[in-house]
Design a protein around this motif. Structure first.
Motif, mmCIF file in Angstrom:
data_model
loop_
_atom_site.group_PDB
_atom_site.id
_atom_site.type_symbol
_atom_site.label_atom_id
_atom_site.label_comp_id
_atom_site.label_asym_id
_atom_site.label_seq_id
_atom_site.Cartn_x
_atom_site.Cartn_y
_atom_site.Cartn_z
ATOM 1 N N PRO A 261 0.816 -1.226 0.000
ATOM 2 C CA PRO A 261 0.000 0.000 0.000
ATOM 3 C C PRO A 261 0.847 1.272 0.000
ATOM 4 N N GLU A 262 0.233 2.340 -0.478
ATOM 5 C CA GLU A 262 0.860 3.662 -0.471
ATOM 6 C C GLU A 262 0.908 4.208 0.957
ATOM 7 N N LYS A 263 2.043 4.796 1.347
ATOM 8 C CA LYS A 263 2.174 5.360 2.679
ATOM 9 C C LYS A 263 2.658 6.805 2.655
ATOM 10 N N ARG A 264 2.912 7.355 1.477
ATOM 11 C CA ARG A 264 3.433 8.717 1.377
ATOM 12 C C ARG A 264 2.304 9.727 1.535
ATOM 13 N N GLN A 265 2.509 10.685 2.435
ATOM 14 C CA GLN A 265 1.450 11.588 2.857
ATOM 15 C C GLN A 265 0.869 12.394 1.695
ATOM 16 N N PHE A 266 1.700 12.833 0.758
ATOM 17 C CA PHE A 266 1.211 13.707 -0.303
ATOM 18 C C PHE A 266 0.118 13.042 -1.130
ATOM 19 N N PHE A 267 0.199 11.715 -1.294
ATOM 20 C CA PHE A 267 -0.742 11.013 -2.163
ATOM 21 C C PHE A 267 -2.009 10.559 -1.427
ATOM 22 N N ILE A 268 -2.123 10.875 -0.116
ATOM 23 C CA ILE A 268 -3.204 10.300 0.678
ATOM 24 C C ILE A 268 -4.484 11.116 0.620
ATOM 25 N N PRO B 235 -6.377 0.974 -12.128
ATOM 26 C CA PRO B 235 -5.746 1.719 -13.224
ATOM 27 C C PRO B 235 -4.732 2.737 -12.744
ATOM 28 N N PHE B 236 -4.875 3.184 -11.464
ATOM 29 C CA PHE B 236 -3.903 4.123 -10.899
ATOM 30 C C PHE B 236 -3.399 3.597 -9.573
ATOM 31 N N PHE B 237 -2.090 3.550 -9.442
ATOM 32 C CA PHE B 237 -1.425 3.114 -8.212
ATOM 33 C C PHE B 237 -0.264 4.074 -7.992
ATOM 34 N N SER B 238 -0.398 4.966 -6.999
ATOM 35 C CA SER B 238 0.533 6.089 -6.864
ATOM 36 C C SER B 238 1.966 5.653 -6.590
ATOM 37 N N ARG B 239 2.180 4.422 -6.110
ATOM 38 C CA ARG B 239 3.554 3.983 -5.862
ATOM 39 C C ARG B 239 4.343 3.803 -7.156
ATOM 40 N N ARG B 240 3.683 3.826 -8.308
ATOM 41 C CA ARG B 240 4.403 3.794 -9.584
ATOM 42 C C ARG B 240 5.112 5.122 -9.853
ATOM 43 N N ILE B 241 4.709 6.183 -9.180
ATOM 44 C CA ILE B 241 5.306 7.502 -9.389
ATOM 45 C C ILE B 241 6.524 7.645 -8.467
#
Length: 739
Positions: free
Chosen positions: A319-326, A342-348
């Motif tokens: 799972p994503e844990k970075r605050q900016f993407f939450i 279709p979107f998974f912010s950890r790819r960025i």
């Protein structure tokens, strides 16, 4: 039991054929307007007639004049009576803050039960009080604030009508004070820290209490036991004397300074010294629409991922844990299903730094939500990875009672990059785009929920079979949970900024659960569950099936026991090493079938020593055998120290060339919470499958609300022989400034 599983598998075809008729009946019987279930439960809030000091002492005139919400209803063990433990809630406000005062009375003697003073605690393992707030009164999105009996804070974003994302962190203050007969929770939540529609004078609101000594979960506005107390379909009403005040200009600047050193012992290179700085900004465009900006962000303080033993044929999800993407990230990240994202912010920012980014998100009005995000990453000359730009746009419209229709567009663009000129480095696509439409169903009483999605991708050289479609419908009553889900993902569907580990398949997955509730005895509920998950290729030839029968017991002390048996069939679509150790691979097209039995037990949360145990034994690929044992052990010296140990053991016996393979994954963790602003975490993971041992320690001092000093130390070792692979030390200072 295994024979019964096979019989169930044969009979499920009858159920599957009946599902389309059930879907049609349900969709056409849905209410077209929202009707609030608990509208009669109203708490009137008036402006404070005196200053309020957050100290846990009820001596201000403002509290004496405030209305009180009391007479909570029991949710568990039974939802048919008033709560045994008394809880009184009062609320008031001034120009800057929303104030909350809660008196949590005792019914039984003895100490309170908490894990630690650590923020965002586990709800089930703590005596706690939570506020669920729906400031748009749309029964879908909101905020949650609360505390446990030792004073640890809880805050999160609410989404999908009853889920809480605890990764969200914002600026607010609270105090918990203990008395002989009760514990008092007092909080001040700045209007600048939340989003709400300007000019409306009613909010959805509910209060939840968990009391472990009586094993009682309760809420102010009644919630059926099959739903979480966070369910926004069952909120009462917070009635303002006048609409909430305009928070005025709301701009927060959050700069950071970072220094560090890291050393790679494997390559023998010199130590690398880090000096870095960056800034985030939050700008309230309106009281309900927020602009987030970031320049040169750093996420070194984020919790490390908890490793798992990988015996799967497909990519694992973390799972994503970075605050900016939450914040308001559910519009982007919850589009689709767990394995069709279709979107998974950890790819960025995967392996390269993020240079800058912006996100506009929030409510346009009661019916419309908007999300726009643009991120820019740097290029990596060594890997040949070009600079890339990521754009995501989401629009959501509320329909019917609590449902919505969503639109999503994703564009990943490689800048100044020509793949035809690449010779000695990996080739990356010039662009990847995804377009999606989604319908989320949620009935007024929450009994019916579901989702339907349609996705289309576009990439150079990929056309035809480049779309995906999926739908599910779920019915939840006190005694029954019935779910139907199907998926189709084309072989050329490509979501480079998403998580779609498998392409070219059709999936059918019905599930039925039946619960029984004894009126007396140690068992609170029990019942069977049958699931069957079948995969086909695009020619409708079966490739996978797992059918499982389980029986679960929930005891009145909240310990649980689950026994299950399953049958698994797999026809391999690609070569696969069943140990994931690189020894050899089974051939494409080979067929494998086996049975498994298992048992899971989770202890009661009231004890200082808690544990969960799991075991499974059965067949495996190539007529092999597999034994898996797992455990989670924990002991707390409440409220200051929590010790946990997670472990899993896999013993796999296969014909040659694999033979006997066994490996451990062990993860001891130490949490020390000296105060509710001073924390230390030490986490070690020994992964025998990866032949790696990782140590991560983090010291955090919250020297003022939402402002922190972090000291993070990491080590990676090769366990045999014991050898340092790399290590790093980072010191980071974050300051939250409101303008």
């Amino acid at each position: 039991m295994l024979y019964f599983v096979r019989v169930i598998n044969q009979q499920l075809s009858t159920v599957i054929r009946a599902i389309p008729r059930l879907l049609c009946c349900c969709l056409f019987s849905l209410p077209l307007t929202a009707q609030k279930k608990n509208e009669a439960y109203q708490l009137h809030i008036r402006r404070a007639n005196s200053p309020v000091k957050i100290d846990g002492v009820i001596d201000e005139a403002a509290w004496q004049a405030a209305d009180t919400a009391t007479n909570f209803y029991m949710i568990l063990p039974m939802d048919t009576s008033y709560a045994q433990v008394r809880t009184d809630v009062r609320m008031t406000y001034d120009a800057q803050n929303l104030y909350l005062l809660v008196e949590n009375y005792n019914k039984l003697p003895g100490p309170y039960m908490v894990e630690s003073l650590r923020r965002d605690f586990s709800f089930l393992k703590n005596d706690n009080f939570l506020l669920f707030m729906d400031p748009f009164d749309d029964q879908t999105n909101g905020f949650s604030f609360g505390a446990n009996a030792a004073g640890a804070q809880w805050d999160g974003l609410m989404y999908e009508g009853g889920k809480v994302d605890l990764s969200w962190d914002n600026k607010w203050t609270s105090v918990v004070k203990n008395y002989p007969d009760k514990w008092v929770f007092e909080a001040a939540i700045p209007f600048k820290s939340i989003r709400y529609k300007k000019g409306i004078n009613t909010w959805g609101i509910n209060f939840g209490r968990n009391d472990l000594k009586t094993t009682e979960k309760s809420s102010w506005a009644p919630v059926p036991r099959q739903f979480p107390s966070a369910s926004l379909a069952y909120t009462g009403v917070l009635v303002w004397d006048v609409p909430p005040p305009d928070p005025g200009p709301n701009v927060s600047i959050i700069p950071y300074l970072l220094g560090g050193i890291n050393k790679n012992y494997e390559t023998g290179t010199k130590s690398d010294f880090r000096r870095n700085a960056g800034v985030d900004a939050k700008v309230a465009v309106t009281s309900s629409l927020n602009l987030d900006l970031t320049v040169n962000p750093d996420f070194s303080q984020v919790d490390v991922d908890k490793q798992v033993t990988n015996l799967d044929r497909f990519e694992l999800f973390y799972p994503e844990k970075r605050q900016f993407f939450i914040e308001n990230g559910d519009q982007f990240t919850n589009f689709g299903y767990s394995t069709i994202r279709p979107f998974f912010s950890r790819r960025i920012g995967l392996g390269v730094p993020i240079r800058f980014g912006a996100r506009l998100s929030g409510k346009l009005n009661r019916n419309w939500r908007l999300g726009l995000m643009n991120m820019q990453t740097a290029k990596d000359e060594e890997l040949g990875l070009p600079a890339q730009n990521f754009t995501v746009a989401a629009l959501q419209r509320r329909v019917f009672a609590r449902s919505n229709i969503g639109f999503l567009f994703i564009n990943k663009e490689s800048l100044n990059y020509d793949p035809d000129k690449v010779t000695d480095k990996p080739v990356y696509s010039r662009y990847n785009r995804n377009l999606g439409l989604e319908y989320n169903l949620a009935s007024a009483n929450n009994f019916w929920t579901g989702k339907a999605i349609l996705l289309k991708s576009a990439s150079p050289g990929k056309s035809g079979h480049d779309w995906a479609q999926a739908a599910n419908l779920n019915y939840t009553s006190r005694s029954w949970n019935i779910n139907w889900q199907h998926e189709y993902v084309g072989r050329n569907y490509n979501a480079e900024v998403g998580y779609v580990p498998r392409q070219g398949y059709i999936k059918l997955a019905p599930q039925i659960t039946r619960l029984f509730f004894p009126s007396t005895g140690v068992i609170l509920s029990h019942g069977p569950q049958v699931t069957s998950t079948t995969f086909f290729n695009e020619d409708m030839r079966r490739t996978d099936n797992e059918t499982m029968l389980s029986y679960a017991f929930v005891f009145r002390k909240r310990n649980t026991l689950t026994a299950y048996a399953s049958n698994t069939y797999i026809r391999l679509l690609a070569p696969f090493d069943p140990t994931n150790t690189g020894k050899d691979s089974l051939a494409t097209g080979s067929q494998h079938n086996w049975n498994t039995v298992g048992l899971d037990y989770v202890s009661k949360p009231q004890s200082l020593f808690t544990y969960s145990l799991s075991g499974r034994y059965g067949g495996y690929y190539a007529d092999g055998k597999r034994l898996t044992l797992g455990s989670e052990l924990g002991y707390r010296f409440q409220p200051y120290v929590s010790i946990a140990l997670s472990s899993s053991y896999n013993d796999i016996r296969l014909p040659q060339p694999w033979g006997h393979t066994a490996f451990w994954l062990v993860g001891p963790r130490l949490d020390v919470t000296m105060t509710n602003t001073l924390f230390f975490t030490g986490f070690m993971q020994y992964n025998e499958q990866l032949k790696n041992m990782n140590l991560n320690t983090r010291f955090q001092w919250r020297y003022r609300p939402a402002s922190d000093l972090f000291i993070v130390y990491t080590d990676n070792y090769l366990p045999e022989p014991f050898y340092v692979k790399n290590r790093a030390l980072v010191v980071k200072l974050v300051y939250w400034l409101n303008l």
